[in-house]
Design a protein around this motif. Structure first.
Motif, PDB file in Angstrom:
ATOM      1  N   LEU A   1     -15.905 -13.148 -47.380  1.00  0.00           N
ATOM      2  CA  LEU A   1     -14.706 -13.225 -46.467  1.00  0.00           C
ATOM      3  C   LEU A   1     -13.453 -12.160 -47.863  1.00  0.00           C
ATOM      4  CD1 LEU A   1     -14.933 -16.978 -45.461  1.00  0.00           C
ATOM      5  CD2 LEU A   1     -14.860 -15.185 -44.215  1.00  0.00           C
ATOM      6  N   VAL A   2     -13.544 -11.645 -47.461  1.00  0.00           N
ATOM      7  CA  VAL A   2     -12.065 -10.688 -48.420  1.00  0.00           C
ATOM      8  C   VAL A   2     -10.958 -10.042 -47.765  1.00  0.00           C
ATOM      9  CG1 VAL A   2     -11.401  -8.077 -49.897  1.00  0.00           C
ATOM     10  CG2 VAL A   2     -13.904  -9.325 -49.126  1.00  0.00           C
ATOM     11  N   TYR A   3     -10.597 -11.124 -47.398  1.00  0.00           N
ATOM     12  CA  TYR A   3      -9.106 -10.892 -46.688  1.00  0.00           C
ATOM     13  C   TYR A   3      -7.561 -10.362 -46.809  1.00  0.00           C
ATOM     14  CZ  TYR A   3     -11.423 -14.838 -44.065  1.00  0.00           C
ATOM     15  OH  TYR A   3     -12.214 -15.626 -43.163  1.00  0.00           O
ATOM     16  N   THR A   4      -7.786  -9.516 -48.210  1.00  0.00           N
ATOM     17  CA  THR A   4      -6.994  -8.701 -48.874  1.00  0.00           C
ATOM     18  C   THR A   4      -7.392  -7.974 -50.169  1.00  0.00           C
ATOM     19  OG1 THR A   4      -4.904  -8.244 -49.862  1.00  0.00           O
ATOM     20  CG2 THR A   4      -6.324  -9.831 -50.672  1.00  0.00           C
ATOM     21  N   TRP A   5      -7.328  -6.639 -50.384  1.00  0.00           N
ATOM     22  CA  TRP A   5      -7.394  -6.604 -51.739  1.00  0.00           C
ATOM     23  C   TRP A   5      -6.944  -6.251 -52.701  1.00  0.00           C
ATOM     24  CZ3 TRP A   5     -12.275  -6.081 -52.891  1.00  0.00           C
ATOM     25  CH2 TRP A   5     -13.101  -5.220 -53.615  1.00  0.00           C
ATOM     26  N   ASP A   6      -6.866  -6.601 -53.893  1.00  0.00           N
ATOM     27  CA  ASP A   6      -5.738  -6.686 -55.208  1.00  0.00           C
ATOM     28  C   ASP A   6      -6.690  -6.392 -55.860  1.00  0.00           C
ATOM     29  OD1 ASP A   6      -6.219  -8.857 -55.100  1.00  0.00           O
ATOM     30  OD2 ASP A   6      -4.277  -9.910 -54.527  1.00  0.00           O
TER      31      ASP A   6
ATOM     32  N   VAL B   1     -19.741  -8.385 -44.539  1.00  0.00           N
ATOM     33  CA  VAL B   1     -18.041  -8.320 -45.311  1.00  0.00           C
ATOM     34  C   VAL B   1     -17.276  -8.600 -44.274  1.00  0.00           C
ATOM     35  CG1 VAL B   1     -16.638  -6.710 -46.411  1.00  0.00           C
ATOM     36  CG2 VAL B   1     -18.639  -7.142 -47.576  1.00  0.00           C
ATOM     37  N   HIS B   2     -16.523  -9.426 -44.725  1.00  0.00           N
ATOM     38  CA  HIS B   2     -14.973  -9.425 -43.679  1.00  0.00           C
ATOM     39  C   HIS B   2     -13.713  -9.016 -44.330  1.00  0.00           C
ATOM     40  CE1 HIS B   2     -12.134 -11.720 -41.525  1.00  0.00           C
ATOM     41  NE2 HIS B   2     -12.412 -11.602 -40.892  1.00  0.00           N
ATOM     42  N   LEU B   3     -13.813  -7.676 -44.051  1.00  0.00           N
ATOM     43  CA  LEU B   3     -12.710  -6.788 -44.519  1.00  0.00           C
ATOM     44  C   LEU B   3     -11.812  -7.285 -43.699  1.00  0.00           C
ATOM     45  CD1 LEU B   3     -14.312  -3.230 -43.272  1.00  0.00           C
ATOM     46  CD2 LEU B   3     -13.724  -4.209 -45.157  1.00  0.00           C
TER      47      LEU B   3
ATOM     48  N   GLU C   1      -4.513  -0.134 -45.546  1.00  0.00           N
ATOM     49  CA  GLU C   1      -4.385   0.102 -46.834  1.00  0.00           C
ATOM     50  C   GLU C   1      -5.606  -0.358 -47.623  1.00  0.00           C
ATOM     51  OE1 GLU C   1      -0.967   1.708 -44.561  1.00  0.00           O
ATOM     52  OE2 GLU C   1      -1.627  -0.211 -45.210  1.00  0.00           O
ATOM     53  N   ASN C   2      -5.944  -1.631 -47.324  1.00  0.00           N
ATOM     54  CA  ASN C   2      -6.392  -2.219 -47.787  1.00  0.00           C
ATOM     55  C   ASN C   2      -7.897  -2.063 -47.203  1.00  0.00           C
ATOM     56  OD1 ASN C   2      -4.749  -3.100 -50.071  1.00  0.00           O
ATOM     57  ND2 ASN C   2      -3.971  -4.983 -48.714  1.00  0.00           N
TER      58      ASN C   2
ATOM     59  N   TYR D   1     -13.665  -1.327 -48.097  1.00  0.00           N
ATOM     60  CA  TYR D   1     -14.603  -0.712 -47.594  1.00  0.00           C
ATOM     61  C   TYR D   1     -15.169   0.202 -48.581  1.00  0.00           C
ATOM     62  CZ  TYR D   1     -17.524   1.778 -44.520  1.00  0.00           C
ATOM     63  OH  TYR D   1     -18.985   2.358 -43.884  1.00  0.00           O
ATOM     64  N   ARG D   2     -14.612   1.011 -49.317  1.00  0.00           N
ATOM     65  CA  ARG D   2     -14.826   2.340 -49.668  1.00  0.00           C
ATOM     66  C   ARG D   2     -15.461   1.429 -51.118  1.00  0.00           C
ATOM     67  NH1 ARG D   2      -9.638   5.224 -48.810  1.00  0.00           N
ATOM     68  NH2 ARG D   2      -8.667   3.600 -50.572  1.00  0.00           N
TER      69      ARG D   2
END
Length: 213
Positions: A33-38, A65-67, A73-74, A79-80
């Motif tokens: 569970l990746v609810y944001t990307w920081d 993966v839960h994007l 943008e996140n 994903y990358r």
């Protein structure tokens, strides 16, 4: 096609690896569970990614993966990151957030789009969230053939993410009919280890009944 049953990476307060390790011998995959990307999220996964890979080597555990759900943008950044990682990822799940059409036009082949309570955008691959369907906007039956993953939970008294129950499974079987056999990924999306293990037993029994029909 091998049917796989999985669960979430949040079953008790702990890291991605700690949760995955807890169920590595019980399920086929874990939904990260990746609810944001920081920076904080990436640092956690950087530290744990080799351990997550070790669970694959030792137990055959796979991942979805839960994007991120906050901004596109996140989604691109996460994903990358995961596409160049060594993790064995069998599916990416994405919410229909603003900008999703552009993202899917570039990365749609291994992506399934999830129905939300308030919004559904249809894609060639879909994740059918049981709670979102039963409590919100109804999924168009014409697109059930596109479903490659189900987010499964109990739904009762206008609440979802409960322990899976027979009543909800009966509703699912009525919605999908025989096409239920074509769904590859079954993710038990509850957030408690005891609820998950009890749900897992019931779901296995339910799917076994379909196999012997």
């Amino acid at each position: 096609m091998k049917r796989m049953i999985g669960t979430t990476s949040w079953l008790f307060p702990g890291t991605y690896y700690e949760n995955a390790r807890l169920v590595a011998q019980n399920v086929d995959f874990v939904e990260l569970l990746v609810y944001t990307w920081d920076e904080e999220t990436q640092n956690i996964i950087d530290v744990e990614i080799d351990k997550l890979n070790n669970l694959t080597e030792k137990y055959g555990l796979l991942y979805t993966v839960h994007l991120p759900t906050d901004k596109i943008e996140n989604v691109f950044s996460a994903y990358r990151y995961f596409t160049i990682s060594k993790l064995k990822i069998v599916n990416y799940v994405l919410h229909p957030i603003e900008g999703v059409e552009v993202f899917l036009s570039l990365n749609g082949s291994n992506m399934s789009l999830e129905n939300l309570k308030e919004k559904i955008v249809y894609h060639e691959k879909m994740t059918f969230d049981v709670g979102h369907h039963l409590l919100g906007k109804k999924f168009d039956t014409g697109f059930l053939k596109n479903v490659n993953e189900i987010h499964l939970m109990g739904v009762s008294q206008q609440k979802d993410h409960l322990r899976v129950n027979e009543e909800t499974l009966i509703k699912i079987s009525k919605i999908f009919g025989d096409s239920i056999e074509k769904i590859r990924l079954w993710c038990i999306e509850v957030f408690d280890i005891n609820d998950m293990l009890e749900s897992l037993s019931l779901v296995k029994s339910f799917l076994n009944r379909w196999e012997i029909k």
